[in-house]
Design a protein around this motif. Structure first.
Motif, PDB file in Angstrom:
ATOM      1  N   UNK A   4       0.829  -1.209   0.000  1.00 35.89           N
ATOM      2  CA  UNK A   4       0.000   0.000   0.000  1.00 35.89           C
ATOM      3  C   UNK A   4       0.867   1.265   0.000  1.00 35.89           C
ATOM      4  N   UNK A  52     -11.746   4.422   7.560  1.00 31.06           N
ATOM      5  CA  UNK A  52     -12.762   3.359   7.575  1.00 31.06           C
ATOM      6  C   UNK A  52     -14.167   3.969   7.591  1.00 31.06           C
ATOM      7  N   UNK A  53     -14.324   5.002   8.399  1.00 32.90           N
ATOM      8  CA  UNK A  53     -15.642   5.640   8.537  1.00 32.90           C
ATOM      9  C   UNK A  53     -16.026   6.331   7.227  1.00 32.90           C
ATOM     10  N   UNK A 102     -12.095   9.187  10.125  1.00 33.52           N
ATOM     11  CA  UNK A 102     -11.206   8.037   9.924  1.00 33.52           C
ATOM     12  C   UNK A 102     -11.465   7.420   8.552  1.00 33.52           C
ATOM     13  N   UNK A 129      -8.078   6.098   2.136  1.00 36.39           N
ATOM     14  CA  UNK A 129      -6.944   6.554   2.953  1.00 36.39           C
ATOM     15  C   UNK A 129      -6.196   7.664   2.217  1.00 36.39           C
ATOM     16  N   UNK A 183     -14.911   5.543   4.226  1.00 34.78           N
ATOM     17  CA  UNK A 183     -15.183   4.460   3.260  1.00 34.78           C
ATOM     18  C   UNK A 183     -16.611   3.924   3.423  1.00 34.78           C
ATOM     19  N   UNK A 184     -16.996   3.658   4.662  1.00 35.68           N
ATOM     20  CA  UNK A 184     -18.326   3.098   4.925  1.00 35.68           C
ATOM     21  C   UNK A 184     -19.425   4.114   4.588  1.00 35.68           C
ATOM     22  N   UNK A 237     -17.993  -5.646   0.071  1.00 41.04           N
ATOM     23  CA  UNK A 237     -17.277  -4.709   0.959  1.00 41.04           C
ATOM     24  C   UNK A 237     -16.233  -3.912   0.174  1.00 41.04           C
ATOM     25  N   UNK A 238     -15.910  -2.723   0.664  1.00 42.19           N
ATOM     26  CA  UNK A 238     -14.932  -1.877  -0.023  1.00 42.19           C
ATOM     27  C   UNK A 238     -13.547  -2.038   0.602  1.00 42.19           C
ATOM     28  N   UNK A 239     -12.531  -1.917  -0.231  1.00 46.26           N
ATOM     29  CA  UNK A 239     -11.158  -1.815   0.274  1.00 46.26           C
ATOM     30  C   UNK A 239     -10.922  -0.343   0.631  1.00 46.26           C
ATOM     31  N   UNK A 240     -10.073  -0.131   1.621  1.00 48.95           N
ATOM     32  CA  UNK A 240      -9.986   1.240   2.147  1.00 48.95           C
ATOM     33  C   UNK A 240      -8.871   2.081   1.537  1.00 48.95           C
ATOM     34  N   UNK A 241      -7.986   1.465   0.724  1.00 47.97           N
ATOM     35  CA  UNK A 241      -6.796   2.170   0.231  1.00 47.97           C
ATOM     36  C   UNK A 241      -7.076   3.546  -0.357  1.00 47.97           C
TER      37      UNK A 241
END
Lengths: 257, 84
Positions: free
Chosen positions: A143, A233-234, A231, A183, A236-237, A176-180
């Motif tokens: 990453x 993750x948050x 964040x 970020x 992304x979701x 589900x999503x990848x977070x890269x």
């Protein structure tokens, strides 16, 4: 029953006409690559040269979609698909079918950097093209490495196109999503523009090249900016939820009201 | 399973990923149900180190984690090992 058989026969005939034309367009694209490599690469910067080649691929994608129109017309809605934003943009798309790669060519991008997975990179001709265009196979590099490359490309004005699901969902619900990529957006304070695609689940189906007749719909939402201190993750979701809700509306699965 | 550990781990998930507590069930799968990916897992390892003082970076057992129950069990096990 008879009408169904007739329309299937029509689809088969159109496929027989279309696929050789697409193949010819792919060959022409490769010849254009070679021409640009011979005539431009010795005199221009690597980035300028990649930008030209990415432009060629974008035209190839649009040409393929134009060829597909009798089988699978595309309806665009939502944001502005024509005007390129002066600043770099990040587009995140749901991924249902291989034809999504062609649909990317409709996005308002000038120098698209596409993030792909190992599967796409290992496809015989496509894989070579991906390396040639300096697109990124993000499955096989750490990453930190591809993040730096994205930062560099964004600084040079490139736009990023990413399928955060990482794989085609077909007719299944959005995965589900990848977070890269989220970020990267959070680190740079950049917004992401969600783009929804529906209708092309079987155009073509996974493991097939047969283009099933379909009405493809593509909808661009307003850019979503990460909140201060949000964040990854948050973020992304949040974007994923928005995309799922909008897809449900597009597919008529939203029964609210 | 020690309730205190379950509560602590759930709190870490809630603070790190803002996942509502009602979703944090022992059978919830980290990747499929809660939406974590490998990069989020790294954040989880960092949070566990900060909050519980356990370093799972090089622990091979972390690769076998699928559900929340696996996380509770691993944290419990590592804390017991640490205590001697």
């Amino acid at each position: 029953m008879r009408t169904e058989r007739k329309s299937r026969l029509k689809a088969i005939l159109l496929n027989l006409l279309l696929l050789p034309c697409m193949l010819a367009a792919a060959v022409a694209t490769w010849l254009a690559f070679v021409f640009v490599w011979l005539t431009v690469s010795p005199f221009r910067s690597r980035h300028a040269y990649h930008r030209m080649e990415r432009g060629i691929v974008q035209r190839f994608g649009r040409f393929c979609l134009w060829l597909m129109r009798p089988i699978a017309p595309v309806e665009l809605s939502g944001g502005d698909f024509r005007t390129h934003h002066p600043d770099s943009q990040i587009f995140v798309l749901n991924h249902k079918s291989f034809s999504d790669t062609f649909l990317c060519s409709l996005l308002p991008v000038r120098d698209p950097l596409v993030l792909l997975n190992r599967g796409a990179s290992r496809t015989p001709v496509l894989g070579m093209g991906i390396r040639y265009l300096a697109w990124l196979n993000i499955t096989d590099i750490p990453f930190e490495e591809w993040r730096e490359k994205c930062f560099e490309e964004l600084a040079q004005g490139a736009d990023i196109i990413c399928f955060p699901e990482g794989t085609r969902s077909g007719s299944k619900p959005t995965g589900p999503f990848h977070s890269g990529i989220f970020r990267i957006a959070v680190a740079k304070g950049l917004s992401v523009t969600p783009v929804l695609i529906t209708g092309n689940e079987e155009t073509p189906k996974r493991g097939s090249i047969f283009l099933k007749p379909a009405k493809i719909r593509m909808r661009m939402l307003a850019p979503v900016t990460p909140a201060p201190n949000e964040k990854p993750f948050v973020f992304k979701e949040r974007v994923r939820r928005m995309m799922i809700e909008e897809l449900e509306i597009m597919e008529g699965k939203n029964h609210v009201g | 399973m020690n309730n205190e550990i379950v509560e602590r781990v759930n709190q870490i998930f809630n603070e790190t990923f803002e996942i509502p507590r009602e979703k944090l069930l022992p059978e919830s799968k980290l990747f499929d149900d809660l939406g974590l990916d490998s990069l989020d897992a790294v954040d989880l390892v960092v949070a566990l180190k900060e909050e519980c003082g356990i370093d799972l970076r090089k622990d091979p057992r972390i690769r076998k984690i699928v559900t929340m129950a696996d996380v509770y069990e691993l944290v419990d096990c590592v804390l017991k090992e640490k205590a001697g």
